[in-house]
Design a protein around this motif. Structure first.
Motif, mmCIF file in Angstrom:
data_model
loop_
_atom_site.group_PDB
_atom_site.id
_atom_site.type_symbol
_atom_site.label_atom_id
_atom_site.label_comp_id
_atom_site.label_asym_id
_atom_site.label_seq_id
_atom_site.Cartn_x
_atom_site.Cartn_y
_atom_site.Cartn_z
ATOM 1 N N GLY A 1 0.227 -3.341 0.663
ATOM 2 C CA GLY A 1 0.773 -2.544 -0.430
ATOM 3 C C GLY A 1 -0.222 -1.523 -0.945
ATOM 4 O O GLY A 1 0.130 -0.371 -1.224
ATOM 5 N N ALA A 2 -1.479 -1.927 -1.056
ATOM 6 C CA ALA A 2 -2.508 -1.008 -1.549
ATOM 7 C C ALA A 2 -2.711 0.150 -0.587
ATOM 8 O O ALA A 2 -2.908 1.296 -1.014
ATOM 9 N N GLY B 1 -0.479 1.531 1.312
ATOM 10 C CA GLY B 1 0.611 2.471 1.103
ATOM 11 C C GLY B 1 0.376 3.335 -0.129
ATOM 12 O O GLY B 1 0.562 4.550 -0.094
ATOM 13 N N ARG B 2 -0.067 2.700 -1.223
ATOM 14 C CA ARG B 2 -0.327 3.462 -2.455
ATOM 15 C C ARG B 2 -1.486 4.420 -2.275
ATOM 16 O O ARG B 2 -1.552 5.456 -2.940
ATOM 17 N N LEU B 3 -2.455 4.098 -1.388
ATOM 18 C CA LEU B 3 -3.593 4.992 -1.135
ATOM 19 C C LEU B 3 -3.232 6.110 -0.152
ATOM 20 O O LEU B 3 -4.081 6.950 0.161
ATOM 21 N N GLY B 4 -2.008 6.113 0.342
ATOM 22 C CA GLY B 4 -1.593 7.183 1.239
ATOM 23 C C GLY B 4 -1.931 6.945 2.697
ATOM 24 O O GLY B 4 -1.858 7.865 3.507
ATOM 25 N N HIS C 1 -0.816 5.365 6.098
ATOM 26 C CA HIS C 1 0.400 4.854 6.727
ATOM 27 C C HIS C 1 0.083 4.401 8.149
ATOM 28 O O HIS C 1 -0.903 4.813 8.736
#
Lengths: 76, 76
Positions: free
Chosen positions: B24-25, B27-30, B32
């Motif tokens: 999840g982190a 994804g939030r950090l951009g 992929h």
């Protein structure tokens, strides 16, 4: 998709009380011959083919390891 | 003296919320392209020549891993 392993260990100059506790426990359990233990973290990542070595190094450096006190190794 | 590495990972059927938090982190950090992360433990042992593979397996099984929920691999 590929499986990538990132191992994170404390830098050699950083004390590792958790590892020292394991050395002590081994002695109390009657196991001899282990002179040092260092504990680190082990990550197994499933990554797509678009994730190159540079992206993996950035992931390890920013999220998986604390580069002030830890080193990391990446194995594909 | 030899350096032995023991990696301890959760069994595949055991949920790994810490690994899911890392996904999840990312994804939030951009970042992929990372579809799964499993976190385990990494041990580096300095062992004497008298410590054979059987003794190492006993150390890993009794002290480093919880065999109910974890698997381990030993690399010399």
């Amino acid at each position: 998709m590929a499986r990538v392993v990132v191992d994170v260990v404390l830098k050699p100059e950083i004390l590792d009380p958790q590892g020292q506790a394991i050395v002590g426990a081994l002695g109390r359990l009657g196991v001899h011959g282990v002179s040092d233990v260092r504990q680190g973290k082990h990550f197994e990542l499933e990554v797509g083919d678009e994730v190159d070595d540079e992206a993996l190094a950035r992931i390890a450096d920013t999220l998986l390891a604390n580069p002030v006190i830890e080193n990391f190794t990446i194995r594909r």
